[in-house]
Scaffold this motif. Sequence first.
Motif, PDB file in Angstrom:
ATOM      1  N   GLN A  49       0.626  -1.164   0.128  1.00  0.00           N
ATOM      2  CA  GLN A  49      -0.076   0.001  -0.125  1.00  0.00           C
ATOM      3  C   GLN A  49       0.906   1.291  -0.129  1.00  0.00           C
ATOM      4  O   GLN A  49       0.582   2.144  -0.904  1.00  0.00           O
ATOM      5  CB  GLN A  49      -0.823   0.017   1.307  1.00  0.00           C
ATOM      6  N   ARG A  50       1.896   1.346   1.071  1.00  0.00           N
ATOM      7  CA  ARG A  50       2.678   2.406   1.257  1.00  0.00           C
ATOM      8  C   ARG A  50       3.732   2.539   0.021  1.00  0.00           C
ATOM      9  O   ARG A  50       3.969   3.796  -0.444  1.00  0.00           O
ATOM     10  CB  ARG A  50       3.357   2.243   2.509  1.00  0.00           C
ATOM     11  N   LEU A  51       4.320   1.716  -0.424  1.00  0.00           N
ATOM     12  CA  LEU A  51       5.488   1.579  -1.336  1.00  0.00           C
ATOM     13  C   LEU A  51       5.084   1.459  -2.880  1.00  0.00           C
ATOM     14  O   LEU A  51       6.061   1.794  -3.598  1.00  0.00           O
ATOM     15  CB  LEU A  51       6.630   0.630  -0.838  1.00  0.00           C
ATOM     16  N   SER A  52       3.961   0.928  -3.004  1.00  0.00           N
ATOM     17  CA  SER A  52       3.589   0.614  -4.365  1.00  0.00           C
ATOM     18  C   SER A  52       4.698  -0.053  -5.107  1.00  0.00           C
ATOM     19  O   SER A  52       5.081   0.803  -6.290  1.00  0.00           O
ATOM     20  CB  SER A  52       2.866   1.847  -5.071  1.00  0.00           C
ATOM     21  N   PRO A  53       5.100  -1.153  -4.950  1.00  0.00           N
ATOM     22  CA  PRO A  53       6.164  -1.878  -5.815  1.00  0.00           C
ATOM     23  C   PRO A  53       5.592  -2.209  -6.944  1.00  0.00           C
ATOM     24  O   PRO A  53       4.436  -2.436  -7.139  1.00  0.00           O
ATOM     25  CB  PRO A  53       6.630  -2.867  -5.008  1.00  0.00           C
ATOM     26  N   ASP A  54       6.348  -2.442  -7.968  1.00  0.00           N
ATOM     27  CA  ASP A  54       5.860  -3.106  -9.545  1.00  0.00           C
ATOM     28  C   ASP A  54       5.851  -4.636  -9.143  1.00  0.00           C
ATOM     29  O   ASP A  54       5.097  -5.368  -9.705  1.00  0.00           O
ATOM     30  CB  ASP A  54       6.994  -2.612 -10.717  1.00  0.00           C
ATOM     31  N   LEU A  55       6.760  -5.021  -8.358  1.00  0.00           N
ATOM     32  CA  LEU A  55       7.222  -6.232  -8.453  1.00  0.00           C
ATOM     33  C   LEU A  55       7.783  -6.773  -6.688  1.00  0.00           C
ATOM     34  O   LEU A  55       8.196  -6.022  -5.988  1.00  0.00           O
ATOM     35  CB  LEU A  55       8.475  -6.625  -9.218  1.00  0.00           C
ATOM     36  N   VAL A  81       0.328  -5.918  -9.070  1.00  0.00           N
ATOM     37  CA  VAL A  81       1.463  -6.298  -8.461  1.00  0.00           C
ATOM     38  C   VAL A  81       2.072  -7.721  -8.876  1.00  0.00           C
ATOM     39  O   VAL A  81       1.562  -8.532  -8.924  1.00  0.00           O
ATOM     40  CB  VAL A  81       1.682  -6.141  -7.025  1.00  0.00           C
ATOM     41  N   LYS A  82       3.215  -7.704  -9.392  1.00  0.00           N
ATOM     42  CA  LYS A  82       3.828  -9.000  -9.856  1.00  0.00           C
ATOM     43  C   LYS A  82       4.537  -9.547  -8.690  1.00  0.00           C
ATOM     44  O   LYS A  82       5.023  -9.103  -7.893  1.00  0.00           O
ATOM     45  CB  LYS A  82       4.895  -8.644 -11.083  1.00  0.00           C
ATOM     46  N   ILE A  83       4.470 -11.164  -8.946  1.00  0.00           N
ATOM     47  CA  ILE A  83       5.017 -11.894  -7.709  1.00  0.00           C
ATOM     48  C   ILE A  83       5.989 -12.800  -8.027  1.00  0.00           C
ATOM     49  O   ILE A  83       5.647 -13.459  -9.002  1.00  0.00           O
ATOM     50  CB  ILE A  83       3.903 -12.529  -6.827  1.00  0.00           C
ATOM     51  N   ILE A  84       7.145 -12.816  -7.624  1.00  0.00           N
ATOM     52  CA  ILE A  84       8.164 -13.882  -7.843  1.00  0.00           C
ATOM     53  C   ILE A  84       8.394 -14.541  -6.516  1.00  0.00           C
ATOM     54  O   ILE A  84       8.996 -13.943  -5.503  1.00  0.00           O
ATOM     55  CB  ILE A  84       9.410 -13.173  -8.476  1.00  0.00           C
ATOM     56  N   LEU A  85       8.017 -16.092  -6.219  1.00  0.00           N
ATOM     57  CA  LEU A  85       8.574 -16.719  -5.449  1.00  0.00           C
ATOM     58  C   LEU A  85       9.951 -17.007  -5.473  1.00  0.00           C
ATOM     59  O   LEU A  85      10.417 -17.345  -6.340  1.00  0.00           O
ATOM     60  CB  LEU A  85       7.638 -18.048  -5.397  1.00  0.00           C
ATOM     61  N   LEU A  86      10.584 -16.802  -4.429  1.00  0.00           N
ATOM     62  CA  LEU A  86      11.989 -17.186  -4.090  1.00  0.00           C
ATOM     63  C   LEU A  86      12.266 -18.135  -2.975  1.00  0.00           C
ATOM     64  O   LEU A  86      11.893 -17.838  -1.807  1.00  0.00           O
ATOM     65  CB  LEU A  86      12.730 -15.874  -3.983  1.00  0.00           C
ATOM     66  N   GLN A 114      21.698 -13.641 -12.632  1.00  0.00           N
ATOM     67  CA  GLN A 114      21.391 -13.409 -14.057  1.00  0.00           C
ATOM     68  C   GLN A 114      19.975 -14.016 -14.042  1.00  0.00           C
ATOM     69  O   GLN A 114      19.263 -13.302 -14.867  1.00  0.00           O
ATOM     70  CB  GLN A 114      22.390 -14.478 -14.972  1.00  0.00           C
ATOM     71  N   ASN A 115      19.819 -15.265 -13.472  1.00  0.00           N
ATOM     72  CA  ASN A 115      18.459 -15.705 -13.590  1.00  0.00           C
ATOM     73  C   ASN A 115      17.422 -14.791 -13.035  1.00  0.00           C
ATOM     74  O   ASN A 115      16.138 -14.639 -13.339  1.00  0.00           O
ATOM     75  CB  ASN A 115      18.399 -17.268 -12.762  1.00  0.00           C
ATOM     76  N   LEU A 116      17.953 -14.308 -11.916  1.00  0.00           N
ATOM     77  CA  LEU A 116      16.892 -13.213 -11.043  1.00  0.00           C
ATOM     78  C   LEU A 116      16.590 -12.073 -11.996  1.00  0.00           C
ATOM     79  O   LEU A 116      15.325 -11.705 -12.142  1.00  0.00           O
ATOM     80  CB  LEU A 116      17.667 -12.667  -9.875  1.00  0.00           C
ATOM     81  N   LEU A 117      17.710 -11.327 -12.874  1.00  0.00           N
ATOM     82  CA  LEU A 117      17.407 -10.391 -13.566  1.00  0.00           C
ATOM     83  C   LEU A 117      16.608 -10.977 -15.055  1.00  0.00           C
ATOM     84  O   LEU A 117      15.536 -10.199 -15.374  1.00  0.00           O
ATOM     85  CB  LEU A 117      18.790  -9.968 -14.191  1.00  0.00           C
ATOM     86  N   SER A 118      16.749 -11.939 -15.407  1.00  0.00           N
ATOM     87  CA  SER A 118      15.884 -12.579 -16.262  1.00  0.00           C
ATOM     88  C   SER A 118      14.561 -12.689 -15.970  1.00  0.00           C
ATOM     89  O   SER A 118      13.326 -12.281 -16.661  1.00  0.00           O
ATOM     90  CB  SER A 118      16.092 -14.126 -16.864  1.00  0.00           C
ATOM     91  N   GLY A 119      14.253 -13.083 -14.523  1.00  0.00           N
ATOM     92  CA  GLY A 119      12.813 -12.995 -14.108  1.00  0.00           C
ATOM     93  C   GLY A 119      12.307 -11.867 -13.888  1.00  0.00           C
ATOM     94  O   GLY A 119      11.149 -11.443 -14.403  1.00  0.00           O
ATOM     95  N   ILE A 120      12.973 -10.817 -13.577  1.00  0.00           N
ATOM     96  CA  ILE A 120      12.593  -9.563 -13.470  1.00  0.00           C
ATOM     97  C   ILE A 120      12.114  -8.962 -14.720  1.00  0.00           C
ATOM     98  O   ILE A 120      10.903  -8.514 -14.827  1.00  0.00           O
ATOM     99  CB  ILE A 120      13.471  -8.587 -12.753  1.00  0.00           C
ATOM    100  N   GLU A 121      12.856  -9.104 -15.639  1.00  0.00           N
ATOM    101  CA  GLU A 121      12.440  -8.652 -17.035  1.00  0.00           C
ATOM    102  C   GLU A 121      11.622  -9.118 -17.613  1.00  0.00           C
ATOM    103  O   GLU A 121      10.674  -8.657 -18.296  1.00  0.00           O
ATOM    104  CB  GLU A 121      13.827  -9.013 -18.012  1.00  0.00           C
ATOM    105  N   ALA A 122      11.326 -10.810 -17.519  1.00  0.00           N
ATOM    106  CA  ALA A 122       9.959 -11.166 -17.859  1.00  0.00           C
ATOM    107  C   ALA A 122       8.798 -10.818 -17.276  1.00  0.00           C
ATOM    108  O   ALA A 122       7.905 -10.510 -18.119  1.00  0.00           O
ATOM    109  CB  ALA A 122      10.252 -12.606 -17.702  1.00  0.00           C
ATOM    110  N   VAL A 123       8.890 -10.777 -15.994  1.00  0.00           N
ATOM    111  CA  VAL A 123       7.471 -10.228 -15.290  1.00  0.00           C
ATOM    112  C   VAL A 123       6.988  -8.911 -15.580  1.00  0.00           C
ATOM    113  O   VAL A 123       5.717  -8.681 -15.565  1.00  0.00           O
ATOM    114  CB  VAL A 123       7.350 -10.614 -13.917  1.00  0.00           C
ATOM    115  N   VAL A 124       8.028  -8.003 -15.716  1.00  0.00           N
ATOM    116  CA  VAL A 124       7.675  -6.673 -16.001  1.00  0.00           C
ATOM    117  C   VAL A 124       7.192  -6.648 -17.382  1.00  0.00           C
ATOM    118  O   VAL A 124       6.324  -5.422 -17.577  1.00  0.00           O
ATOM    119  CB  VAL A 124       8.783  -5.511 -15.633  1.00  0.00           C
TER     120      VAL A 124
END
Lengths: 211, 211
Positions: A49-55, A81-86, A114-124
């Motif tokens: 609510q407060r920070l309104s993240p994209d992911l 909001v996009k969610i990536i489980l880690l 690298q996988n993390l960045l790929s994941g971010i790129e994909a979900v956004v």
Amino acid sequence: MSIATPVKILLIDDHHLFNDGLKSLLSSEQNIEIVGQVYEAKGVLHAIQRLSPDLIFLDINLPDKNGIELAAEVLKNYPSVKIILLTMYSDSQIYKEALRTGVHGYILKNSSKQNLLSGIEAVVNEKTYFDAKLNGRIEEAPSDDLARKFALTAREKEIIKWVKAGLDSYQIADKTFLSYHTVKTHRRNIHFKLGTSTTSELIKFANENGI
Amino acid sequence: MSIATPVKILLIDDHHLFNDGLKSLLSSEQNIEIVGQVYEAKGVLHAIQRLSPDLIFLDINLPDKNGIELAAEVLKNYPSVKIILLTMYSDSQIYKEALRTGVHGYILKNSSKQNLLSGIEAVVNEKTYFDAKLNGRIEEAPSDDLARKFALTAREKEIIKWVKAGLDSYQIADKTFLSYHTVKTHRRNIHFKLGTSTTSELIKFANENGI
DNA sequence: AAAAGATTACCTCCTAAGAGGTATTTTGTG
DNA sequence: CACAAAATACCTCTTAGGAGGTAATCTTTT
């Protein structure tokens, strides 16, 4: 690999060092801003609510709540909001659970930056991203009544928690103010739902699925 | 808090993201140099030989070996290297095991960067550092025959592994080519050594102690 | 070589857990 | 309100696991 458009990310993991390490790791990246970090399930909705993240990056094993349940709540309240489980679990059952909940990505903790960045790129970009190490583990379910499995009730999850804590049925009955018979009934129903038949199998299953 | 003298650190953790995150987190510090990262137990001794770190951060749950065993090997071969265990388990038993092995520090993964720096500062100055969250959990052992507990044999550890994998005694007998009776005997001895009495207790204990 | 520890294997007895059944009460949802 | 789901609780029977004992054979250490 770098991110093309600015992304605001919220990190949710109870392991402070992992959480802070991840922040440090990602902060150096172009177009990535870590807008906040949360160390328990409790403050998550408020933080969004407060920070309104994209992911958000979300751990499955939080001390106060199952990460998958939390993901469902987030998706319900903040559908954009996009969610990536880690997580460190690579079990196919939990992967299916995650899919069913509708998370956008699933990355293992022993994965790479690298996988993390790929994941971010994909979900956004409105795609999904699931860790390559998960492939080969995903076999389709028999789909008939198996779909109803995993539908553990609150009481059943509570019983599982105590079993994992090392208590026997008598001790669980004490803790829950239930009859010993009732505890045994719940255990039987749990075994039926999860397809297990011994305590050790049950614990293994629960551990692998973040129950 | 900052570090007074230059320290060379080797990071050992199979979770790449944690390992890399930690590197990122510590690299910004004055006088700290991350000389290497290892993601499994196998290459550790060689890496120490090659990189001669002053201090290693060691995870207890490595895929190929128990971190405490690995710590013992390192101490034997490189007595001047300081070791801080970094783990998510706060159990008193494993803490005692760690003390017995002679590690110089023990920090929880849900600890803070500040604690980590305090730990580094302490061990490079020939002191020890144990996470504050561990206090209150450390009660002295009855010391008579309890000292002999935890002395699990290779066979006993193997049996525990199969129990954790969800097998029953018959299945374990099959896997190990032992008699069902022998498996039961081992299980009884394991319970005696660990002070447990049910399968669920045993699994909990094993999980908390990285067995 | 002797002693100590580890591994193997059997015995009996008892209890916890699992399997199958049934039934009442409570809770939640349309 | 009616219906479904969940929670509660008892029954019997079978089986796996735990407790206690014993002992032969390896293996390792002194």
